[in-house]
Design an enzyme around this catalytic site. Sequence first.
Site, short mmCIF file in Angstrom:
data_model
loop_
_atom_site.label_atom_id
_atom_site.label_comp_id
_atom_site.label_asym_id
_atom_site.label_seq_id
_atom_site.Cartn_x
_atom_site.Cartn_y
_atom_site.Cartn_z
N ASP A 160 22.17 11.67 25.09
CA ASP A 160 20.97 11.91 25.90
C ASP A 160 20.19 13.12 25.38
O ASP A 160 20.74 13.96 24.66
CB ASP A 160 21.35 12.10 27.37
CG ASP A 160 22.36 13.22 27.59
OD1 ASP A 160 23.25 13.41 26.74
OD2 ASP A 160 22.26 13.93 28.62
N GLU A 186 25.21 14.57 29.02
CA GLU A 186 25.55 15.99 28.81
C GLU A 186 24.48 16.89 29.40
O GLU A 186 24.76 17.93 29.99
CB GLU A 186 25.72 16.28 27.32
CG GLU A 186 26.24 17.69 27.01
CD GLU A 186 25.19 18.79 27.01
OE1 GLU A 186 25.57 19.97 27.18
OE2 GLU A 186 23.99 18.51 26.86
#
Length: 394
Positions: A68, A133
């Site tokens: 991400d 994350e």
Amino acid sequence: RTLEGPVEDPSVTLFREYLRINTVHPKPDYGEDGGGWGGVCQGRVVLVLTWQGTNPNLRSILLNSHTDVVPVFEEHWTYPPFEAVKDSQGNIYARGAQDMKCVSIQYLEAIRRLKAEGKCFARTIHLTFVPDEEVGGHKGMEMFVQRPEFKALNVGFALDEGLASPSDTFSVFYGEKSPWWIKVKCMGSPGHGSRFISSTAAEKLHKVISSFLAFRESEKQRLKSDSSLTLGDVTSLNLTMLEGGVSFNVVPSEMAAGFDIRIPPTMDLKAFEEKIAAWCRDAGDGVTYEFLQKCMDQHITSTEESNPWWKAFSGVCRDLKLQLKLEIFPAATDSRYIRAAGHPAIGFSPMNRTPVLLHDHNEFLNEQVFLRGIEIYACLLPALASVPPLPSEG
Ligand SMILES: CSCC[C@H](NC=O)C(=O)O
Ligand SMILES: [Zn+2]
Ligand SMILES: [Zn+2]
């Protein structure tokens, strides 16, 4: 779109393709069905790739990266942030160019080269590509390390992300600060906005903010006055949220402030929380606090020669004449979950001579720096995957 000559290293092309996949929060595209593991975490995908070692009983090397990326303010970008435009100097612009799609592709390309050379090593190498994350990893690495699928990886040592470095040196992180996100709520007497109401929520919040920001100032000065300290060595604190008020002429009965605090692993967390409790108590009645993030783990990874993983890592860097700067990571990465699960982990993104642009506008990485990173991993991985059996491995 490319503003440069036609011949491009295929590793760079792959990197740019990856950058064009829009994995930006709050709705990252994690792939087709997004089933996750056993539907435990809907829409979140953990991908594991494995290069089996010749002695699969030995503990493995884990190469972790998150898929991400953080949002962009597109109007501030020179090039569209999900097109991976390369300019005439070879700078590749995209969200995730530094944080950390570069590292994912560098792992893969280093392994591709080693395999093409016919190499094989004693230890198994696993690559994990994890989601979320950037929003704390709670539905990503934090959950994954608890799963049997993770335990089955039999991790001995892990690499994860670090930071770029503007100088010739490379930053290497052996620990992280603990993130604490705290919301302080102040209750007080309400009333008409024209009167001197006593004991208002705002007065209490004022005191709270003063105490928190006075501590911020002292830590800021401590960092400034000692050149041996880095951001990883002091506690950072920022007022990042304010809440309250319904109308200009109504004194509200409730106001709140949110703080983002990052605490070095050397700090006594219990004593620090007592300090916070005292600041709140001293601000008056009806002042309470709650945690939205409260990391209590303070594991660090040994950078002594007696740690065989570190010996291998630093030995390669010495041979390659890479100058390392050892630091505590100033923010949080998924390494904290790996370390908390009991595994040594080093944060390293091989980007020197590069401004630190993670989460910033116009994030970029130069293709030569990117390609050099592949060569660096192609030297690190053989050494790590050839660390001789440890006493604990029999
Ligand atoms: C505390 S959970 C958020 C994690 C995030 N990681 C990267 O920026 C960070 O703010 O450090
Ligand atoms: Zn990152
Ligand atoms: Zn990030």
